[in-house]
Design a protein around this motif. Structure first.
Motif, mmCIF file in Angstrom:
data_model
loop_
_atom_site.group_PDB
_atom_site.id
_atom_site.type_symbol
_atom_site.label_atom_id
_atom_site.label_comp_id
_atom_site.label_asym_id
_atom_site.label_seq_id
_atom_site.Cartn_x
_atom_site.Cartn_y
_atom_site.Cartn_z
ATOM 1 N N VAL A 1 -5.004 6.902 -0.137
ATOM 2 C CA VAL A 1 -4.351 5.608 0.102
ATOM 3 C C VAL A 1 -4.647 4.699 -1.074
ATOM 4 C CG1 VAL A 1 -4.313 3.525 1.544
ATOM 5 C CG2 VAL A 1 -4.427 5.788 2.618
ATOM 6 N N LEU B 1 -7.073 9.820 8.222
ATOM 7 C CA LEU B 1 -6.188 8.799 7.664
ATOM 8 C C LEU B 1 -6.585 7.388 8.082
ATOM 9 C CD1 LEU B 1 -3.768 7.899 6.019
ATOM 10 C CD2 LEU B 1 -2.313 8.382 7.987
ATOM 11 N N GLU C 1 0.828 -1.203 0.000
ATOM 12 C CA GLU C 1 0.000 0.000 0.000
ATOM 13 C C GLU C 1 0.864 1.254 0.000
ATOM 14 O OE1 GLU C 1 -2.407 -0.852 3.436
ATOM 15 O OE2 GLU C 1 -1.082 0.223 4.774
ATOM 16 N N LEU D 1 -7.418 4.528 5.386
ATOM 17 C CA LEU D 1 -6.641 3.281 5.349
ATOM 18 C C LEU D 1 -7.562 2.074 5.457
ATOM 19 C CD1 LEU D 1 -3.569 3.923 7.671
ATOM 20 C CD2 LEU D 1 -3.484 2.995 5.348
ATOM 21 N N ILE E 1 0.677 5.482 1.015
ATOM 22 C CA ILE E 1 -0.059 6.545 1.714
ATOM 23 C C ILE E 1 0.491 7.894 1.265
ATOM 24 C CG2 ILE E 1 -0.742 7.474 3.962
ATOM 25 C CD1 ILE E 1 0.125 4.726 5.154
ATOM 26 N N TRP F 1 -1.648 6.314 -6.890
ATOM 27 C CA TRP F 1 -2.596 7.150 -6.133
ATOM 28 C C TRP F 1 -2.889 8.464 -6.861
ATOM 29 C CZ3 TRP F 1 -1.397 12.106 -4.379
ATOM 30 C CH2 TRP F 1 -0.047 12.473 -4.495
ATOM 31 N N TYR G 1 -5.687 13.086 2.358
ATOM 32 C CA TYR G 1 -4.994 11.798 2.298
ATOM 33 C C TYR G 1 -5.542 10.957 1.163
ATOM 34 C CZ TYR G 1 -2.895 12.653 6.816
ATOM 35 O OH TYR G 1 -2.168 13.192 7.829
#
Ligand code: ADP
Length: 387
Positions: free
Chosen positions: A312, A363, A220, A367, A222, A279, A310
């Motif tokens: 993700v 966040l 992943e 997530l 971020i 992203w 954010y």
């Protein structure tokens, strides 16, 4: 409109096609088979091998510029295309630093970029060189194939110079694998700095992201890297822009970094759209795929401004059950704001087949949403959340 040739028909070329549609640019892809991820969606596909100079020469005819979806085109062939007068972006001299880890380490450390300690491991004295390096840095030591590694293949973490190590090194040397060693970096986390550079010399930097690897595969991303010190983020962006200018990179440059107690160290370079930048499709004004096209076409670069606090991205790996359509529906119904991307690849356990993107202000919540979608697509409700 000019024709951009991209060598390689994987998901990066596929997503570049998506950006080319918006720009009105024409993308031509060299794919190994009509079933390749990008070959399924591009109007202009040529079937051929990136390891054949003849196929490459046929492919580039009529392209104003040629770029790459992977690093596996032999450097001598890219040089041959350049000698024929083909504009390759990035050029062979730059791309070599994304193809050969030892060349990259030598060049970057000579330029003063922060790198882990490393050593060449010559075939004729491999074990002795490895032992000497281990004495200097301490064990474990990271042994790497200088060329051809990806997703953690071509990398071995060696606990000591014992018999298992001797056996591995003998085998690799027998197979003709060129090797290097690196100190095992006790990093806090991994980061990536993605920048673009045009032939005109314009540069653009995306926010620095945190990347989480599992079993050597990106799991992943971020954006932006949470809690990253502003000065360190700016330093990482400057470092990436500086490397791009110094190596004369045209197109995207992803600099994979280790964050340590003392700042950042460069792990490796990629000169193409990168998994750490997926992203940007939703999370930035300009996706990395559009930016790569703009850069290689020498167009003004697009804004890298984020569109959410954010973002993700979680990769979707194939699970045991290839019939993922019911799960696909569930994920869309469960969270209409999660964006699902599939690469048109057959499902095989552990294979990267797509990714999901979630965005928002909180966040932990973002997530959770991205992880749920990716895990569910892989294996449905039976699989427990592993994090
Ligand atoms: P690949 O070419 O397969 O992507 P990398 O060199 O990027 O290989 O390494 C893959 C992963 O292995 C990195 O993301 C990191 O987690 C780990 N790794 C690589 N080099 C080191 C090192 N010197 N110290 C500690 N971990 C490392």
């Amino acid at each position: 409109m000019p024709v951009v040739g991209m060598v390689g028909g994987g998901q990066l070329a596929r997503m570049t096609q998506q950006a080319a549609i918006g720009l009105g640019a024409q993308l031509r892809v060299l794919a190994a088979s009509p079933q390749d991820s990008a070959a399924r969606v591009c109007a202009d596909v040529r079937i051929g091998e990136h390891t054949s100079l003849e196929d490459l020469r046929g492919f580039v005819k009529g392209c104003v510029v040629v770029t790459f979806d992977h690093e596996h085109v032999p450097p001598a062939f890219i040089r041959a295309l350049e000698e024929d007068g083909t504009a390759c972006r990035p050029g062979s001299a730059a791309l070599l630093h994304a193809q050969d880890k030892l060349v990259m380490r030598e060049r970057l450390s000579a330029a003063g970029a922060p790198c882990p300690r490393f050593a060449a491991i010559p075939a004729d004295t491999a074990l002795a060189a490895l032992e000497a390096f281990g004495r200097e840095t301490g064990w474990p030591v990271v042994l790497k194939a200088t060329r051809g590694g990806y997703d953690g293949k071509g990398l071995w973490i060696l606990p000591d110079a014992g018999p298992a190590t001797a056996e591995l090194v003998d085998r690799l040397v027998d197979e003709g694998v060129a090797l290097m060693a690196e100190e095992h970096v006790p990093f806090r986390r991994e980061l990536a700095a993605l920048v673009a550079r045009s032939p005109y010399g314009q540069g653009a930097a995306y926010p620095v992201v945190e990347t989480v690897q599992r079993d050597g595969i990106c799991h992943e991303v971020i954006a932006p890297a949470p809690g990253l010190d502003d000065d360190l983020a700016a330093e990482a962006q400057r470092l990436a822009l500086d490397i791009a200018a110094r190596l004369d990179v045209v197109g995207l440059l992803a600099v994979e970094l280790f964050e340590t107690e003392d700042g950042v160290l460069v792990n490796e370079l990629a000169m193409r759209p990168h998994n750490s930048g997926h992203w940007t499709i939703e999370g930035s004004r300009t996706s990395q795929f559009e930016q790569h096209l703009r850069a290689v076409l020498n167009l003004p670069l697009g804004s890298t401004e984020p569109t959410a606090r954010y973002t993700v991205m979680a990769n979707v790996l194939g699970g045991d059950d290839p019939d993922l359509y019911p799960r696909y529906i569930h994920v869309m119904a469960h969270d209409p704001a999660v964006k699902v991307h599939f690469y048109g690849k057959d499902v095989r356990p552990g294979r990267k087949i797509g990714h999901v993107t979630a965005m928002g202000d909180d966040l932990d919540e973002v997530l959770e949403r991205a992880r749920h979608a990716a895990e569910y697509l892989r294996s449905g409700p039976a699989m427990k959340e592993t994090r």
